[in-house]
Write an enzyme that holds these catalytic residues in place. Structure first.
Site, PDB file in Angstrom:
ATOM      1  N   GLU A  36      19.982  23.870  29.181  1.00  0.00           N
ATOM      2  CA  GLU A  36      20.995  24.182  28.225  1.00  0.00           C
ATOM      3  C   GLU A  36      21.994  23.268  28.033  1.00  0.00           C
ATOM      4  O   GLU A  36      22.439  22.752  26.834  1.00  0.00           O
ATOM      5  CB  GLU A  36      21.597  25.614  28.515  1.00  0.00           C
ATOM      6  CG  GLU A  36      22.463  25.959  27.300  1.00  0.00           C
ATOM      7  CD  GLU A  36      21.960  26.134  26.098  1.00  0.00           C
ATOM      8  OE1 GLU A  36      22.621  26.237  25.207  1.00  0.00           O
ATOM      9  OE2 GLU A  36      20.624  26.696  26.180  1.00  0.00           O
ATOM     10  N   SER A  49      13.078  27.834  25.120  1.00  0.00           N
ATOM     11  CA  SER A  49      13.476  26.499  25.700  1.00  0.00           C
ATOM     12  C   SER A  49      12.594  25.909  26.424  1.00  0.00           C
ATOM     13  O   SER A  49      12.563  24.760  26.958  1.00  0.00           O
ATOM     14  CB  SER A  49      15.006  26.735  26.466  1.00  0.00           C
ATOM     15  OG  SER A  49      14.961  27.665  27.359  1.00  0.00           O
ATOM     16  N   HIS A  50      11.852  26.882  27.271  1.00  0.00           N
ATOM     17  CA  HIS A  50      10.826  26.429  28.357  1.00  0.00           C
ATOM     18  C   HIS A  50       9.405  26.490  27.625  1.00  0.00           C
ATOM     19  O   HIS A  50       8.515  26.421  28.500  1.00  0.00           O
ATOM     20  CB  HIS A  50      10.843  27.284  29.613  1.00  0.00           C
ATOM     21  CG  HIS A  50      12.252  26.773  30.285  1.00  0.00           C
ATOM     22  ND1 HIS A  50      13.443  27.033  30.060  1.00  0.00           N
ATOM     23  CD2 HIS A  50      12.470  26.168  31.524  1.00  0.00           C
ATOM     24  CE1 HIS A  50      14.258  26.486  30.622  1.00  0.00           C
ATOM     25  NE2 HIS A  50      13.723  25.983  31.661  1.00  0.00           N
TER      26      HIS A  50
END
Length: 339
Positions: free
Chosen positions: A189, A47-48
């Site tokens: 998220e 996600s990063h």
């Protein structure tokens, strides 16, 4: 087209570097950020990782990040390093600071690095792991735009504000790596759920009225739920003191968002402490750490902080990383000048 495509870490770094340079980032800065992107993917924190590269490029192009910024390094007192990131990416400022931090900590036993006027540093544990790999105990703090309200209030004052601790084993690998934010869940998220039109579990966030919500769109207008209630707020305030007040960076309540293009550079900060654990422990640190980790391993089901990332890294080094194909298409379009 397949949902994912497997790339080696070198391929991830090269693609991220090319896209960042194409977007107007100074090559030296792009290299530091691209390397961290590959390491983040290796740790399994997708996600990063590459998902953030299109955002980084957009922010260079809109002026939220100064792509050509040159970090300015000074040593105001013995044991202290101060870096002005000049509203550029945090990564090259951290790299420049670490070049002095490591030898300084080895010589003196402890040293600190304060960074101001910087942009999002990505996964904080990537940086504290580098300190541990140098044989030093690493502690890191980074503040973020306000998204957590103090208990009893409705307006956000502090960010999700992560802190991280990495403890090196006898070989310099992080035996324990703690990397956590002050919120129940990462804000990214909730943004992801909002884009996908999915609800969020109750307890993740509060609406503008201060009440729990399962609607991510409403949550993004309200505040993140602090982990552990007032204790999470305390952690967020601790990080704000270290990463903003101690560095002279912008407070989260005054910083522009990391997401979107609104506002100028957020000018947030990071603070790192490197300690020679052998010096503080009289040479007993490695043994004590091994005993502590061993005790955890002897408890069925016990989770050792950082173990999951270490496992993901071993697999990534051997077989590469599966990266979202749509994300890769965006990054390649930027690299090729089509975006």
């Amino acid at each position: 087209m397949a949902d994912t495509e497997t790339l080696s870490l070198d391929e991830i770094e090269a693609l991220a570097f090319d896209a960042l340079v194409a977007a107007g980032t100074r090559p030296e800065s792009a290299r530091a950020l691209a390397k961290a992107t590959a390491e983040t993917e290796a740790d399994g924190v997708s996600s990063h990782g590459m998902a953030y590269v299109p955002i980084y490029c957009e922010h260079v192009q809109c002026g939220k990040v100064v792509g050509g910024a040159m970090p300015v390094v000074e040593c105001p007192k013995p044991g202290l390093i101060r870096v002005d990131a000049a509203n550029g990416f945090a990564h090259p400022a951290i790299t420049a600071g670490f070049d002095l931090l490591f030898p300084m900590a080895r010589e003196q036993g402890i040293a600190a690095l304060a960074i101001h006027n910087s942009y999002n540093c990505g996964v904080l544990g990537v940086h504290t792991r580098a300190i541990a790999e140098a044989g030093l105990l690493g502690i890191g703090f980074t503040n973020a735009p306000a998204s957590i309200a103090p208990v009893g209030a409705r307006q956000p004052i502090v960010g999700t504000n992560p802190f991280s601790i990495a403890a090196p084993d006898a070989d310099g690998a992080p035996a324990i790596l703690i990397d956590q934010s002050a919120s129940v869940i990462a804000k990214s998220e909730i943004m992801k759920r909002s884009r996908e039109g999915l609800p969020i579990p109750e307890g993740w966030a509060l609406g503008p009225d201060g009440q729990p919500t399962t609607d991510p769109a409403i949550a993004l207008k309200g505040s993140m739920a602090p982990s552990g209630g007032y204790k999470g707020v305390g952690i967020a305030l601790l990080v704000e003191l270290m990463a903003a007040a101690m560095t002279g960076a912008t407070l989260g309540v005054h910083a522009s968002p990391f997401s979107g293009t609104a506002g100028g550079p957020p000018a947030t900060g990071q603070f790192f402490i490197a300690i020679d654990p052998g010096a503080t422990s009289g040479g007993a640190f490695a043994d004590r750490l091994a005993m502590l980790v061993g005790e955890m391993r002897d408890r069925p089901g016990a989770h050792i902080p950082g173990a999951g990332r270490a496992s993901a890294r071993r697999k990534a080094l051997k077989g590469g990383v599966a990266v979202n194909a749509a994300t890769l298409a965006k990054v390649r379009a930027i690299r090729d000048g089509a975006a």
